[in-house]
Write a protein that holds these residues in place. Structure first.
Motif, PDB file in Angstrom:
ATOM      1  N   GLN A  43      82.517  50.251 -49.921  1.00 23.30           N
ATOM      2  CA  GLN A  43      82.277  49.673 -51.228  1.00 23.30           C
ATOM      3  C   GLN A  43      81.103  50.393 -51.880  1.00 23.30           C
ATOM      4  OE1 GLN A  43      81.708  45.466 -50.793  1.00 23.30           O
ATOM      5  NE2 GLN A  43      83.679  45.156 -49.733  1.00 23.30           N
ATOM      6  N   MET A  44      81.325  50.894 -53.084  1.00 26.81           N
ATOM      7  CA  MET A  44      80.290  51.612 -53.816  1.00 26.81           C
ATOM      8  C   MET A  44      79.246  50.634 -54.331  1.00 26.81           C
ATOM      9  SD  MET A  44      79.535  54.727 -54.757  1.00 26.81           S
ATOM     10  CE  MET A  44      78.421  55.551 -55.881  1.00 26.81           C
ATOM     11  N   ARG A  45      77.969  50.906 -54.027  1.00 26.16           N
ATOM     12  CA  ARG A  45      76.873  50.033 -54.455  1.00 26.16           C
ATOM     13  C   ARG A  45      76.023  50.644 -55.557  1.00 26.16           C
ATOM     14  NH1 ARG A  45      78.680  45.321 -53.629  1.00 26.16           N
ATOM     15  NH2 ARG A  45      78.976  44.741 -51.447  1.00 26.16           N
ATOM     16  N   GLY A  46      76.168  51.908 -55.827  1.00 24.20           N
ATOM     17  CA  GLY A  46      75.425  52.514 -56.915  1.00 24.20           C
ATOM     18  C   GLY A  46      74.875  53.872 -56.550  1.00 24.20           C
ATOM     19  N   MET A  47      74.076  54.413 -57.487  1.00 21.71           N
ATOM     20  CA  MET A  47      73.459  55.720 -57.324  1.00 21.71           C
ATOM     21  C   MET A  47      71.945  55.585 -57.481  1.00 21.71           C
ATOM     22  SD  MET A  47      75.781  58.133 -56.894  1.00 21.71           S
ATOM     23  CE  MET A  47      74.704  59.499 -57.301  1.00 21.71           C
ATOM     24  N   VAL A  48      71.226  56.313 -56.635  1.00 25.04           N
ATOM     25  CA  VAL A  48      69.778  56.426 -56.768  1.00 25.04           C
ATOM     26  C   VAL A  48      69.510  57.816 -57.343  1.00 25.04           C
ATOM     27  CG1 VAL A  48      67.557  56.404 -55.594  1.00 25.04           C
ATOM     28  CG2 VAL A  48      69.379  54.861 -54.847  1.00 25.04           C
ATOM     29  N   LEU A  49      69.208  57.855 -58.614  1.00 29.23           N
ATOM     30  CA  LEU A  49      69.004  59.133 -59.289  1.00 29.23           C
ATOM     31  C   LEU A  49      67.595  59.649 -59.038  1.00 29.23           C
ATOM     32  CD1 LEU A  49      70.740  58.356 -62.693  1.00 29.23           C
ATOM     33  CD2 LEU A  49      71.750  59.213 -60.574  1.00 29.23           C
ATOM     34  N   LYS A  50      67.400  60.875 -59.379  1.00 34.04           N
ATOM     35  CA  LYS A  50      66.067  61.471 -59.246  1.00 34.04           C
ATOM     36  C   LYS A  50      65.138  60.818 -60.269  1.00 34.04           C
ATOM     37  CE  LYS A  50      63.706  65.907 -59.530  1.00 34.04           C
ATOM     38  NZ  LYS A  50      63.856  67.363 -59.783  1.00 34.04           N
ATOM     39  N   PRO A  51      64.095  60.112 -59.801  1.00 34.63           N
ATOM     40  CA  PRO A  51      63.233  59.395 -60.759  1.00 34.63           C
ATOM     41  C   PRO A  51      62.326  60.356 -61.520  1.00 34.63           C
ATOM     42  CG  PRO A  51      62.381  59.178 -58.541  1.00 34.63           C
ATOM     43  CD  PRO A  51      63.669  59.931 -58.413  1.00 34.63           C
ATOM     44  N   ARG A  79      75.335  53.117 -46.331  1.00 35.04           N
ATOM     45  CA  ARG A  79      75.809  54.468 -46.040  1.00 35.04           C
ATOM     46  C   ARG A  79      75.279  55.359 -47.169  1.00 35.04           C
ATOM     47  NH1 ARG A  79      80.738  56.254 -43.608  1.00 35.04           N
ATOM     48  NH2 ARG A  79      80.572  58.489 -43.265  1.00 35.04           N
ATOM     49  N   VAL A  80      74.372  56.252 -46.859  1.00 32.76           N
ATOM     50  CA  VAL A  80      73.690  57.049 -47.867  1.00 32.76           C
ATOM     51  C   VAL A  80      74.212  58.482 -47.818  1.00 32.76           C
ATOM     52  CG1 VAL A  80      71.465  57.850 -48.743  1.00 32.76           C
ATOM     53  CG2 VAL A  80      71.646  55.589 -47.688  1.00 32.76           C
ATOM     54  N   VAL A  81      74.626  58.989 -48.976  1.00 37.85           N
ATOM     55  CA  VAL A  81      75.119  60.355 -49.110  1.00 37.85           C
ATOM     56  C   VAL A  81      74.264  61.044 -50.155  1.00 37.85           C
ATOM     57  CG1 VAL A  81      77.072  61.837 -49.665  1.00 37.85           C
ATOM     58  CG2 VAL A  81      77.452  59.657 -48.507  1.00 37.85           C
ATOM     59  N   LEU A 128      80.755  64.225 -57.822  1.00 33.22           N
ATOM     60  CA  LEU A 128      81.543  63.246 -57.083  1.00 33.22           C
ATOM     61  C   LEU A 128      83.043  63.461 -57.275  1.00 33.22           C
ATOM     62  CD1 LEU A 128      79.465  60.011 -57.808  1.00 33.22           C
ATOM     63  CD2 LEU A 128      79.376  61.474 -55.792  1.00 33.22           C
ATOM     64  N   ALA A 129      83.448  64.013 -58.421  1.00 33.62           N
ATOM     65  CA  ALA A 129      84.871  64.168 -58.719  1.00 33.62           C
ATOM     66  C   ALA A 129      85.475  65.430 -58.121  1.00 33.62           C
ATOM     67  CB  ALA A 129      85.084  64.156 -60.230  1.00 33.62           C
ATOM     68  N   THR A 130      84.645  66.375 -57.703  1.00 33.73           N
ATOM     69  CA  THR A 130      85.176  67.649 -57.202  1.00 33.73           C
ATOM     70  C   THR A 130      84.805  67.936 -55.751  1.00 33.73           C
ATOM     71  OG1 THR A 130      83.224  68.808 -58.065  1.00 33.73           O
ATOM     72  CG2 THR A 130      85.158  68.668 -59.503  1.00 33.73           C
ATOM     73  N   CYS A 131      83.672  67.465 -55.292  1.00 32.46           N
ATOM     74  CA  CYS A 131      83.222  67.779 -53.924  1.00 32.46           C
ATOM     75  C   CYS A 131      83.834  66.783 -52.953  1.00 32.46           C
ATOM     76  CB  CYS A 131      81.694  67.752 -53.868  1.00 32.46           C
ATOM     77  SG  CYS A 131      81.034  68.380 -52.307  1.00 32.46           S
ATOM     78  N   HIS A 132      85.051  67.046 -52.541  1.00 32.56           N
ATOM     79  CA  HIS A 132      85.770  66.132 -51.647  1.00 32.56           C
ATOM     80  C   HIS A 132      86.933  66.890 -51.000  1.00 32.56           C
ATOM     81  CE1 HIS A 132      88.796  66.068 -54.784  1.00 32.56           C
ATOM     82  NE2 HIS A 132      87.876  65.646 -55.663  1.00 32.56           N
ATOM     83  N   SER A 133      87.654  66.195 -50.144  1.00 36.47           N
ATOM     84  CA  SER A 133      88.832  66.769 -49.479  1.00 36.47           C
ATOM     85  C   SER A 133      90.072  65.943 -49.797  1.00 36.47           C
ATOM     86  CB  SER A 133      88.607  66.816 -47.967  1.00 36.47           C
ATOM     87  OG  SER A 133      88.364  65.506 -47.451  1.00 36.47           O
ATOM     88  N   ASP A 188      89.961  60.888 -47.187  1.00 35.77           N
ATOM     89  CA  ASP A 188      88.851  60.231 -46.530  1.00 35.77           C
ATOM     90  C   ASP A 188      88.358  59.039 -47.352  1.00 35.77           C
ATOM     91  OD1 ASP A 188      86.616  60.465 -44.375  1.00 35.77           O
ATOM     92  OD2 ASP A 188      85.537  60.274 -46.274  1.00 35.77           O
ATOM     93  N   PRO A 189      88.110  57.879 -46.734  1.00 34.79           N
ATOM     94  CA  PRO A 189      87.695  56.689 -47.507  1.00 34.79           C
ATOM     95  C   PRO A 189      86.404  56.905 -48.291  1.00 34.79           C
ATOM     96  CG  PRO A 189      88.360  56.068 -45.285  1.00 34.79           C
ATOM     97  CD  PRO A 189      88.324  57.563 -45.318  1.00 34.79           C
ATOM     98  N   LEU A 190      85.440  57.639 -47.722  1.00 34.59           N
ATOM     99  CA  LEU A 190      84.182  57.861 -48.432  1.00 34.59           C
ATOM    100  C   LEU A 190      84.427  58.713 -49.671  1.00 34.59           C
ATOM    101  CD1 LEU A 190      80.730  58.565 -46.921  1.00 34.59           C
ATOM    102  CD2 LEU A 190      81.580  60.075 -48.701  1.00 34.59           C
ATOM    103  N   ASP A 191      85.148  59.812 -49.510  1.00 33.13           N
ATOM    104  CA  ASP A 191      85.461  60.654 -50.665  1.00 33.13           C
ATOM    105  C   ASP A 191      86.266  59.889 -51.712  1.00 33.13           C
ATOM    106  OD1 ASP A 191      84.150  62.785 -49.563  1.00 33.13           O
ATOM    107  OD2 ASP A 191      85.940  63.709 -48.719  1.00 33.13           O
ATOM    108  N   HIS A 192      87.201  59.076 -51.239  1.00 33.10           N
ATOM    109  CA  HIS A 192      88.058  58.337 -52.158  1.00 33.10           C
ATOM    110  C   HIS A 192      87.256  57.319 -52.956  1.00 33.10           C
ATOM    111  CE1 HIS A 192      91.137  55.418 -53.468  1.00 33.10           C
ATOM    112  NE2 HIS A 192      91.961  56.457 -53.469  1.00 33.10           N
ATOM    113  N   GLN A 193      86.308  56.637 -52.307  1.00 36.68           N
ATOM    114  CA  GLN A 193      85.509  55.648 -53.004  1.00 36.68           C
ATOM    115  C   GLN A 193      84.606  56.299 -54.050  1.00 36.68           C
ATOM    116  OE1 GLN A 193      85.915  52.417 -52.639  1.00 36.68           O
ATOM    117  NE2 GLN A 193      84.358  51.908 -54.156  1.00 36.68           N
TER     118      GLN A 193
END
Length: 1086
Positions: free
Chosen positions: A434-442, A578-580, A467-472, A483-488
């Protein structure tokens, strides 16, 4: 066209010709093996493994999985094929004809193996097939009939026919036939299932040569390593490395991975190729190709065959399931010892009977047959049937709850598991994220909490593009899958992916689309994925990277990292997220060859852009299953590739680590150990080894180890440190597939039992180590092994001691395949019904299946021992009774033998095998050997009590005023109907029921007999029958069929009291034995 030779003689002749010329005639390649190895040529096949005779070492060695020159062949063909298709795409329509001729000449010269080379490879690797031998029922029955246990049955039945015991002989023949059929049918079914999984052939499409440039269809059995093949949709018959194009495959039957996996072109810039290390470019046999994308105008993706037959990944897994040495190694040997001891006693009684029973009224032949009865009693007739029934019932119960058993011999091993390892994602946690959000560069001076963005659509276009291109991911039937992570992460952007997966565009904004030029897929070694894309609007080139935060921290430009990056990472991972990490950069110039662009060159321009936060919910049943195992003192641990703080958070939620206790974290960076102690409030402090090690050993803190931390610990050459971490760590983080497999093997390796190696004693005497820590080195449960040398060694030749543990592993993905193969018992959460990833495959995605396997394993193990012990006790009771009657010059009747053998002992033993497993795991594990004290001690004492009671019953009879001892000088010698026979027969019948119930009452791993409807009903009927015989007085049924003669009622009452007294004594004896065994330290073999 590929051709398969008609006969092996042709291959041998061609082999001799090649050997005389020094090997293969292919340009740039040499012989597969040295010339001294292949002269003279000798090749054998053992258990689907091809072995060649090495004349230098004078022994047979396994044929290598891939040819020795495969690395060079792969590099050459990958470069030529890729260059060829790039040139073909660049030519204009008018020039294609000449290019086609050039293409044909090039492929003829370089890409295809010469006929002599193919013949050479076919000789070594054989046809691409794995035909497991499946014996028919007739063959299995014939082989089983030659087993010693059945041979003894033939002798027994022959003797009974000669003695005119026709009824008993017929019944025993029927029981033996049932046992024979059940055993052989189970073996045939298991062999047929494995053979159906292993045997597969199909037509494959290969590039044409010579006068036939069009693709040619050949049989998959003709393929050898080094052949080129067009890959289309369908099941793969061989392992192959992808040269041109991409594929989306379903590997669930091989690895248990429930989601499709994308395979990309092999990057020939890598140094060395191995299928397991380059999984992103390897197509494995047995997997299903869902979509294949190749060059325009081609029938599919182009691949190079690397492994065939039993050498493929599927073949190796299938061969591991054939290994029957994994079952209980001492069971058959111990059983033979038990029966051998009983036979020695029977032979002694036989010799005594020949001397004692001599009488002028008995012919010598009849005397010998009567004496041989004692020998036939020593081998119980119902033993094979009862053991077969117990095993089949356990397998049927597992199948009923959705657990498929591919290796029945592993079921008994599951009864003695002491360590259970779990994967995290998809095993302890739900498969989805489940996607919880993004921590951007402050911004400068702004805390990281203020930079949290819940909606990805609110982020910059660069982050969305990342996020839309770096996946398999791939598109199958209009649906994005992978992959579930890439798909989410992809779904959170709201972008769309083209059918071929080479272009991504935001919904409603086609001008902002970007083309995917090249991918560097995620690997366990790199722990990151990267993609090179081109914005279609302005033609700019961008590099996007996504992976482990600590990995990207060292890749991006330092100036792009926030100052509080470590604190932000620790905060979110400690919360169980889960931090990416995400990084992006723009290329200033277009590279000459994108396909061969070095990864390091693309990573040089990366800047940190933010962190993606995902949550992986815990399965509802995970904590309950872990608690049940820990209550049974089964060690549980989490083995995952996630960040150590995320793994610790999940472990605390599941109960793998206590939430109220600090956790010692053993990590390393650049070969330097990083030892910290993480408090429950997420604060941490740095510690040193002398203070950290006693804290872990004494239980003051739980332990978590990373892959790098474990490498650092092994580099210290400190046995105590290694043993403490192996024995105490509840979390193993950042573990790749190879790390997981090595960990399982290390835990299973022999334990350094006393006496300790001299080099270690000095470290154990260190004042900084508390005495309690020494208990980790010598747990009592493992002292029984005492190996003379460990099974595995390190790179430096240093012995690698382990825990000597029986390890179980539960996982669901491709990264768990090695650990599943290495574990003693493995359960794969595989929805595919024909998987070979593990001996046990659960169709339900729940770790409760592991608990069921352990419960059924313990129940099966104790049932096998219980049934064997009971049948051996029944045979001994019958031997004692017969010997006592022979001392009086009397014998048992044929129907009395039949009643004891069929209606009492065999029926009770079969009902014992139908007992259900206990509702929960007990603390004490069942014994692993029949020669353990918990098996032979109660058996010997109860049998001694039975012998004493039978003799005491005859003593009571001899005190009766009406009793007269038989006269050997009369013709009634060796008669069956007599008061002595009646007394001994009634007491022995009661003992058979009593032994079954008492043996079953002390079992902690099965439900008690009063909850087993079968044995409760059977025992009740048998008790009623015994009371009927005690109450009747000379009735025709009891006299003619049961051989019961009339005795006074007072004597019958005394027999009833004697039976009651034995029941009380037997119960007291069991309590004494249980108390005695509880005082002994618990061992896996006790």
């Amino acid at each position: 066209m590929l051709k398969r030779p008609d006969a092996s003689k042709k291959l041998v002749r061609e082999m001799s010709r090649l050997s005389s010329s020094g090997g293969s005639s292919v340009q740039g390649s040499g012989p597969l093996l040295p010339e001294e190895v292949i002269q003279p040529f000798r090749l054998i096949i053992h258990r689907c493994q091809r072995l060649y005779f090495h004349t230098g070492e004078n022994t047979f060695k396994a044929v290598p999985f891939m040819p020795a020159d495969f690395q060079q062949t792969l590099a050459t063909k990958a470069r030529l094929a890729r260059s060829l298709f790039q040139q073909q795409a660049a030519q204009q329509q008018a020039q294609q004809a000449s290019l086609h001729r050039d293409q044909q000449q090039l492929w003829e010269a370089e890409l295809f193996a010469s006929p002599s080379d193919r013949t050479y490879r076919t000789l070594w690797y054989g046809p691409n097939e794995m035909q497991l031998p499946v014996k028919d029922l007739h063959t299995l029955i014939t082989e089983e009939l030659l087993q010693p246990l059945y041979v003894s049955q033939y002798a027994s039945v022959t003797i009974w026919f000669l003695e005119e015991f026709y009824g008993q002989a017929a019944v025993i023949l029927g029981i033996t036939a049932v046992a024979l059929f059940i055993t052989c049918w189970t073996a045939h079914r298991s062999q047929a299932r494995l053979a159906s999984l292993a045997a597969f052939s199909c037509p494959v499409l290969v590039p044409g040569t010579g006068s036939s440039p069009a693709p040619t269809t050949v049989s998959s059995t003709d393929m050898v390593p080094g052949d080129l093949v067009w890959v289309g949709n369908g099941q793969l018959p061989h392992d192959a490395v992808l040269l041109v194009g991409s594929c989306t495959v379903d590997e669930s039957s091989l690895t248990g991975e429930p989601h499709p996996v994308r395979k990309s072109t092999f990057a020939d810039g890598r140094v060395g190729y191995h299928p397991e290390q380059c999984q992103t470019s390897t197509l494995f046999a047995g997997t299903q190709v869902l979509h294949a994308c190749g060059p325009e105008g081609c029938p599919g993706a182009l691949a190079l065959v690397c492994r065939t037959g039993a050498h493929t990944a599927r073949g190796q897994l299938t061969r591991s399931l054939l290994d029957r040495s994994a079952s209980l190694p001492h069971f058959n040997a111990d059983a033979v010892k038990y029966i051998g001891c009983l036979l020695l006693v029977a032979i002694a009684c036989f010799t005594w009977a020949l001397v004692t029973l001599r009488s002028p009224y008995i012919p010598a032949g009849t005397l010998i047959l009567r004496a041989l009865d004692l020998v036939t009693i020593a081998v119980p007739p119902g033993l094979p049937a009862c053991l077969a029934v117990a095993m089949c019932v356990a397998m049927w119960r597992l199948w009923k709850i959705g657990i498929d058993v591919a290796a029945p011999q592993k079921l008994l091993l599951a009864g003695n598991i002491d360590t259970c390892l779990f994967d995290k994602t998809g095993t302890l946690t739900e498969a989805g994220l489940q996607m919880r959000g993004m921590v951007l560069k402050p911004d400068r001076g702004q805390p990281y909490e203020a930079a949290l963005v819940e909606q990805v659509a609110s982020c910059s276009e660069g982050i969305q593009q990342n996020l839309a291109t770096c996946h398999s991911l791939a598109v199958l039937q209009g649906q994005v899958t992978g992959d579930p992570l890439d798909h989410q992460l992809f779904t959170a952007t709201g972008w769309q992916l083209s059918q071929d997966g080479r272009e991504a565009r935001p919904a409603g904004r086609p001008r902002q689309a970007c083309a995917i030029l090249h991918r560097w897929d995620f690997t366990a070694e790199s722990r990151r994925s990267m993609v090179l894309v081109q914005a279609l609007a302005d033609g700019s080139l961008w590099v996007h990277c996504k992976g482990a935060p600590e990995v990207l921290e060292g890749l991006v430009r330092p100036c792009s990292l926030p100052q509080d990056y470590p604190q932000a990472l620790a905060h979110h991972t400690s919360a169980g997220m889960r931090v990416v990490a995400l990084a992006s950069g723009r290329l200033s110039r277009e590279p000459r060859d994108i396909a061969t662009m070095p990864r390091a060159a693309a990573e040089a321009c990366l800047d940190f852009v933010g962190l993606a936060l995902l949550e992986n919910p815990i399965r509802p049943e995970s904590q309950g299953v872990i608690t049940s195992m820990q209550a049974a003192q089964i060690r549980t641990a989490l083995v995952t590739g996630d960040h150590v703080h995320t793994a610790i958070s999940v472990a605390r939620q599941c109960g793998l680590l206590p939430s109220h206790r600090p956790t010692a974290v053993v990590d390393a960076e650049a070969g330097v150990g990083l030892l910290t102690c993480l408090a429950p409030d997420r604060s941490f402090q740095v510690m040193d080894l002398p203070s950290l090690l006693p804290l872990i050993a004494e239980g003051g803190a739980s332990c978590a180890v990373t892959a790098k931390g474990w490498e650092w610990a092994q580099a210290q050459h400190n046995l105590l440190l290694e043993q403490v971490l192996l024995g105490q760590a509840g979390v193993w983080a950042r573990m790749g597939p190879a790390d997981k497999q090595a960990l399982v093997l290390r835990m299973s390796a022999p334990h350094p039992c006393s006496p300790m190696p001299q080099a270690v004693k000095g470290r154990l005497d260190s004042p900084s180590i508390k005495p309690a820590a020494l208990d980790i080195i010598k747990p009592a449960a493992l002292e029984m092994h005492k190996p003379s040398a460990p099974k595995i060694s390190g790179e430096s030749g240093r012995p690698l001691w382990g825990l000597g543990a029986q390890v179980a592993f539960c996982g669901d993905g491709a990264n768990d395949a090695g650990a599943l193969k290495a574990a003693s018992v493995a359960v794969s959460l595989c929805q595919s019904g024909n998987g070979v990833a593990a001996p046990f495959s659960s169709q339900h995605q729940s770790i409760s299946c592991m608990l069921q396997v352990l419960l059924q394993g313990r129940s099966s193990l104790t049932t096998a021992f219980l049934v064997f012990k009971y049948i051996l006790a029944y045979a001994t009771c019958q031997l004692i009774a017969t010997t006592l009657l022979y001392s009086y010059g009397l014998r048992m009747g044929s129907y009395q033998y039949l009643i004891q053998d069929l209606f009492f002992s065999t029926t009770l033993a079969a009902c014992l095998g139908l007992a259900k497993p206990a509702a929960k795991l007990a603390i004490r594990r069942p014994p692993m050997r029949l020669l353990s004290p918990s098996v032979y001690l109660p058996l010997i004492l109860q049998l001694a009590l039975c012998a004493l009671m039978q003799a005491f019953a005859l003593g009571i009879l001899s005190q009766e005023s009406w009793y007269q001892r038989p006269d050997r000088r009369t013709a009634a010698f060796l008669e069956a109907r007599s008061p002595e026979n009646t007394v001994v027969f009634l007491v022995s019948l009661a003992q058979l029921v009593m032994l079954a119930l008492i043996f079953d009452s002390r079992d902690l791993h099965r439900k008690p007999f009063w909850k087993n409807a079968y044995i409760a009903a059977t025992a009740t009927k048998q008790c009623i029958f015994i009371l009927y015989l005690l109450a009747t007085d000379g009735e025709r049924f009891s006299y003619d069929f049961c051989g019961i003669v009339e005795v006074p009622g007072e004597m019958r009452f005394r027999l009833l009291c004697l039976i009651g007294a034995q029941i009380l004594l037997a119960l007291s004896l069991e309590k004494f034995i249980a108390a005695l065994l509880m005082q002994q330290p618990h061992k896996s073999g006790c």
